[in-house]
Structures are given as structure tokens and as C-alpha cells.
Design a protein around this motif. Sequence first.
Motif, PDB file in Angstrom:
ATOM      1  N   ASN A 121      -8.409  10.228  -3.466  1.00 26.19           N
ATOM      2  CA  ASN A 121      -8.427  10.452  -2.017  1.00 26.19           C
ATOM      3  C   ASN A 121      -7.413   9.572  -1.292  1.00 26.19           C
ATOM      4  O   ASN A 121      -7.705   8.947  -0.279  1.00 26.19           O
ATOM      5  CB  ASN A 121      -9.823  10.220  -1.445  1.00 26.19           C
ATOM      6  CG  ASN A 121      -9.973  10.782  -0.038  1.00 26.19           C
ATOM      7  OD1 ASN A 121      -9.305  11.748   0.331  1.00 26.19           O
ATOM      8  ND2 ASN A 121     -10.837  10.167   0.757  1.00 26.19           N
ATOM      9  N   VAL A 122      -6.183   9.551  -1.841  1.00 27.32           N
ATOM     10  CA  VAL A 122      -5.072   8.867  -1.183  1.00 27.32           C
ATOM     11  C   VAL A 122      -3.971   9.879  -0.918  1.00 27.32           C
ATOM     12  O   VAL A 122      -4.028  11.022  -1.366  1.00 27.32           O
ATOM     13  CB  VAL A 122      -4.546   7.683  -2.039  1.00 27.32           C
ATOM     14  CG1 VAL A 122      -5.647   6.658  -2.271  1.00 27.32           C
ATOM     15  CG2 VAL A 122      -3.977   8.177  -3.366  1.00 27.32           C
ATOM     16  N   GLN A 123      -2.937   9.460  -0.187  1.00 31.32           N
ATOM     17  CA  GLN A 123      -1.877  10.375   0.214  1.00 31.32           C
ATOM     18  C   GLN A 123      -0.736  10.412  -0.802  1.00 31.32           C
ATOM     19  O   GLN A 123      -0.356   9.377  -1.353  1.00 31.32           O
ATOM     20  CB  GLN A 123      -1.304   9.961   1.567  1.00 31.32           C
ATOM     21  CG  GLN A 123      -2.273  10.074   2.721  1.00 31.32           C
ATOM     22  CD  GLN A 123      -1.561   9.960   4.050  1.00 31.32           C
ATOM     23  OE1 GLN A 123      -1.070  10.938   4.608  1.00 31.32           O
ATOM     24  NE2 GLN A 123      -1.474   8.752   4.551  1.00 31.32           N
ATOM     25  N   GLY A 153      -4.332  -0.771  -5.299  1.00 27.94           N
ATOM     26  CA  GLY A 153      -4.759  -0.279  -4.001  1.00 27.94           C
ATOM     27  C   GLY A 153      -3.724   0.512  -3.232  1.00 27.94           C
ATOM     28  O   GLY A 153      -3.774   0.565  -1.994  1.00 27.94           O
ATOM     29  N   PRO A 182       0.815  -1.229   0.000  1.00 36.00           N
ATOM     30  CA  PRO A 182       0.000   0.000   0.000  1.00 36.00           C
ATOM     31  C   PRO A 182       0.843   1.270   0.000  1.00 36.00           C
ATOM     32  O   PRO A 182       0.354   2.340  -0.342  1.00 36.00           O
ATOM     33  CB  PRO A 182      -0.807  -0.117   1.294  1.00 36.00           C
ATOM     34  CG  PRO A 182      -0.788  -1.563   1.645  1.00 36.00           C
ATOM     35  CD  PRO A 182       0.530  -2.072   1.166  1.00 36.00           C
ATOM     36  N   ILE A 219      -2.758   3.014  -7.927  1.00 32.64           N
ATOM     37  CA  ILE A 219      -3.882   3.357  -7.058  1.00 32.64           C
ATOM     38  C   ILE A 219      -5.104   2.501  -7.367  1.00 32.64           C
ATOM     39  O   ILE A 219      -5.670   1.840  -6.484  1.00 32.64           O
ATOM     40  CB  ILE A 219      -4.227   4.853  -7.200  1.00 32.64           C
ATOM     41  CG1 ILE A 219      -3.091   5.724  -6.642  1.00 32.64           C
ATOM     42  CG2 ILE A 219      -5.539   5.167  -6.483  1.00 32.64           C
ATOM     43  CD1 ILE A 219      -3.213   7.198  -7.003  1.00 32.64           C
ATOM     44  N   LYS A 228      -2.077   3.360  -1.258  1.00 33.48           N
ATOM     45  CA  LYS A 228      -2.693   4.384  -0.418  1.00 33.48           C
ATOM     46  C   LYS A 228      -1.754   5.544  -0.094  1.00 33.48           C
ATOM     47  O   LYS A 228      -2.199   6.617   0.285  1.00 33.48           O
ATOM     48  CB  LYS A 228      -3.170   3.761   0.895  1.00 33.48           C
ATOM     49  CG  LYS A 228      -4.201   2.655   0.730  1.00 33.48           C
ATOM     50  CD  LYS A 228      -5.464   3.152   0.064  1.00 33.48           C
ATOM     51  CE  LYS A 228      -6.516   2.049  -0.019  1.00 33.48           C
ATOM     52  NZ  LYS A 228      -7.713   2.483  -0.786  1.00 33.48           N
ATOM     53  N   THR A 229      -0.447   5.301  -0.209  1.00 34.26           N
ATOM     54  CA  THR A 229       0.551   6.320   0.096  1.00 34.26           C
ATOM     55  C   THR A 229       1.620   6.278  -0.988  1.00 34.26           C
ATOM     56  O   THR A 229       2.259   5.251  -1.179  1.00 34.26           O
ATOM     57  CB  THR A 229       1.192   6.081   1.471  1.00 34.26           C
ATOM     58  OG1 THR A 229       0.177   6.091   2.484  1.00 34.26           O
ATOM     59  CG2 THR A 229       2.230   7.150   1.782  1.00 34.26           C
ATOM     60  N   SER A 273      -0.319  15.834   0.508  1.00 30.36           N
ATOM     61  CA  SER A 273      -1.079  15.427   1.685  1.00 30.36           C
ATOM     62  C   SER A 273      -0.406  15.997   2.930  1.00 30.36           C
ATOM     63  O   SER A 273       0.797  15.787   3.143  1.00 30.36           O
ATOM     64  CB  SER A 273      -1.137  13.906   1.779  1.00 30.36           C
ATOM     65  OG  SER A 273      -1.705  13.357   0.612  1.00 30.36           O
ATOM     66  N   ALA A 333      -3.608  11.467  -6.974  1.00 31.92           N
ATOM     67  CA  ALA A 333      -3.875  11.129  -5.576  1.00 31.92           C
ATOM     68  C   ALA A 333      -5.121  11.845  -5.056  1.00 31.92           C
ATOM     69  O   ALA A 333      -5.936  11.256  -4.333  1.00 31.92           O
ATOM     70  CB  ALA A 333      -2.663  11.481  -4.719  1.00 31.92           C
TER      71      ALA A 333
END
Length: 238
Positions: free
Chosen positions: A196-198, A84, A17, A80, A86-87, A132, A192
Motif C-alpha cells: 500500500n505504497v505509491q 520504509g 521515503p 519498502i 513510501k514512493t 499509483s 507496492a
Amino acid sequence: MHVPTAHLQAKRDEIAPIVLLPGDPLRAEYIAQTYLEDPVRYNEVRGMFGYTGRYAGKRISVQGTGMGAPSMGIYAHELIWGYGAKTLIRIGTAGALQPQMQLRDVVLGVSASYDGSYRDYQVPGTLVPTASFALLHTAFTMAKEIGLRVHAGPILSSDTFYAEDGLESLKSWQKYGILAVEMEAASLYLAAQRANVQALCMLTISDLPFKGEGSSSEERQKSFHTMMELALRCAVQA
């Protein structure tokens, strides 16, 4: 999104992730072999190497992205939406635009202006590519704690590497306090934000365009190590 994707041959669970994103695939390989425990290569499509391993007990991937906004946009999107992620932390180099900056300084891109056209992201106004805050705060705090010369502020993602007007176009950005110029951050930030991920862009100053100075091979190696270690420490905290 179906996996494997068009540019990543990994199975769905082979990418962590948290992903570090150097532009150079050989740097991705170097990071994996130098810092990660038990790194496994999951991708070599188009020579764009990707690895997953562990750092300080945390599972982390490192994926080369190539040069420029379109290439970054492809890999960010597939990581993404297909795997999946996330960062996502870009680690790269940049040219400094402000006179107080020095070679080997670290820059954290709070926002990324751009001179290209991102038609994939349309809003009835101006969308500002932004880092972020959680990642930015963690990276800035860590950099200060270990005594790095660090700057946090706006950067420029430019589609032009060899400008016919030389440095004239960069002077316009300099007037507005833009810290440094690179090529990929805006594309990463927009991808991103849409998901809505970092995301964070972390850069080492390798060139001072207005002074005609650049880093030596030794200086680049040392500064890259500093940035890599900062990115990895930040990733562990993500």
C-alpha cells in the motif's frame, strides 16, 4: 525486516521515503552526482549503487535495481519493508510497440502486463499490476506543461530480451494496445500494491523494434536528462 538487509548496507535512516529506481547503478550514480545536493552513497553491495541527497530542498534517494523482475522485486521489497520507502519511481528505457510513437517519447505505465510468473503474489483471480494514480496524474500533468511527447497507458514487463521468434510475440501484445515493452514495472507495481505504497514506472522510448530504429548516444543522453528531471520534479511533489 532487519537492516542492513541482504542487498542494502544502509542504516535505517540513510534512505529517504522517496526513491528513484534506475536499472543501471551507474545511472544512479550519475543522477546523484548531477542533480542531488550533497549526495551520500549508502550502498555498493554487488555494485548496485544507492545515494541519498536533496533536490529542491527535498530528501530523495536513488537506487540501482539491476535488470529483470526478480532483481527489481528484491530491491523494492527491501526498500519498502526494511527502510520504509513510501514512493518508488522507476526510470528506465523501453521499446515502443505502437506505430504513432517516436524515439525519445516518454511513457507512463498505467498498468503492466507481464509474461513471467510472480508466485509471491497469489489471489483467487487475476491481479493487475497498476501504477499509483496520484503519481501518474502528477507526472502526466507536468510532462504536458513542459511540452513533452508523453503517452500514458498499458505497458508490458517481459522476462525475455532475446526472443527466438523475433518480433512475433510482441505483435500479440501490440494488438491489445500495449504501448511499450520493458522488464521491471510489473514487479515494482505488485510489491507496492502489496505494501500500500505509491509506485510509478516512467520510461523513455529508446528503440522502435518494428522499424529497426534505435536512439543515438546523443539522443539517449538528452532524453534521459528529460526523464530524470521529470521524475525529480514529480518526486518533489509526492
